[in-house]
Scaffold this active site. Sequence first.
Site, PDB file in Angstrom:
ATOM      1  CB  SER A  31      -7.806   1.376 -10.877  1.00  0.00           C
ATOM      2  OG  SER A  31      -8.181   2.306 -11.849  1.00  0.00           O
ATOM      3  CG  ASP A  83     -10.767   5.730 -11.997  1.00  0.00           C
ATOM      4  OD1 ASP A  83     -10.286   6.838 -11.704  1.00  0.00           O
ATOM      5  OD2 ASP A  83     -10.062   4.758 -12.351  1.00  0.00           O
ATOM      6  CG  ASP A  87      -6.891   5.045  -9.429  1.00  0.00           C
ATOM      7  OD1 ASP A  87      -7.807   5.177 -10.267  1.00  0.00           O
ATOM      8  OD2 ASP A  87      -5.740   4.698  -9.742  1.00  0.00           O
ATOM      9  CG  ASP A 122      -6.061   6.256 -12.997  1.00  0.00           C
ATOM     10  OD1 ASP A 122      -7.276   5.951 -12.960  1.00  0.00           O
ATOM     11  OD2 ASP A 122      -5.153   5.405 -13.033  1.00  0.00           O
TER      12      ASP A 122
END
Length: 444
Positions: free
Chosen positions: A101, A240, A242, A244
């Site tokens: 992430s 960000d 990833d 999400d």
Amino acid sequence: MTKRYFGTDGIRGKVGTAPITPDFMLKLGWAAGKVFAREGRSKIIIGKDTRISGYMFESALEAGLSAAGVDVLLLGPMPTPAIAYLTRTFRCNAGIVISASHNPYYDNGIKFFSEQGTKLPDEIEHAIEAQMDMTMTTVEAAELGKARRIDDAAGRYIEFCKGTVSGDLSLKGMKVVVDCANGATYHIAPKVFRELGATVVEVGASPDGININEECGATSTALLERTVIEQRADLGVALDGDGDRLIMVDHAGESVDGDELLFIIAMALHRKAQLKGGVVGTLMSNFGLEQGLKQAGIPFVRAQVGDRYVLEQLVANDWLLGGESSGHLVCRQLTSTGDGIVAALQVFKAMADDKKSLNELKSEMRKMPQTMINVRLSEKVDVMALPAVQSAVADIESRLGERGRVLLRPSGTEPVIRVMVEGDDEVWVEGLCEELAEAVRQAL
């Protein structure tokens, strides 16, 4: 039962340090494959962000799944919410995300999605951990899982994102800066906004395996703020690594955080009688969000910090909208998990419906001043059980009344207690927070 490997958001750590190693990932792929294959022939989809270690772990997971007799669909670099969506559309038994992430490139992790595109139930995670204790075996050669790459995954997800807003939403005439954090949305987010008509300026869209989240994206918006001003753009979108999380920047270069975006989307849905129930925030959600929703007659509840807990509360209440200050926003009527691109489109839709700028919509919620002080603990102790602390909290709360709130929360990553006070006057709040922090120190 306590889990050995799975945390609240999958398995995460530093690359090369157990359990984030190739041999662990090989065994994890095999163990997960054996668990899902109990129901018959299985198919699992794998996607990743742009970290250099993703290729190594993708290969290891693929080998383990194949050894367990599970077919594998490989997506390559794709946002986490895209993997949740494609798990559903390809009718897979599960989806695997290789990502850490918003963390730096030297970290990585594994997150699983169920066939519905949601977090795995605890019983499945426990079953996978139990299988990890077994000796790894390989099915007969004829039963090995087959692997193939999905070449049109990005296009499928782009069309899904565009489909979450009505066909008449046009971004023509808008200049938008899109910061992809050098992560998984680099080849998707700019296309989504461009295909809807916007003039797009890309930043953080040149991943090299190491620069993911590096002074860019939703966790570091200074680059986006500067670029919006320099380009005289209408606004900026920061995702960000990833994809999400979402933070936005208005035309004045001011950051618009997850609480403010949640308020904007909630009010837009409320005005059209499409909100269905209330809104879920977290213990860290700004008091101004709670107050603003209350004034509009919208119920609001706080979950523990973490998008997993936000989603649990949404499901429990059968509500549609929730999120965190950090930018994890869940639009449950549209998707099964936090999705930065989908949430951004909902904000664009609110702007179009109300014919207002992002700055104007943001100003409709009064964000309360917030002060937080970390008090270090020499040993693990339930601070809120101490009579002196209870008395100090009650005193501060009585002085705040309806004008603010108090939160004492132990950190999940270091031996500190976070002392937070929010209210309608910054100087007053700072004084109250220091007073409460000192009372905690004295009680310890």
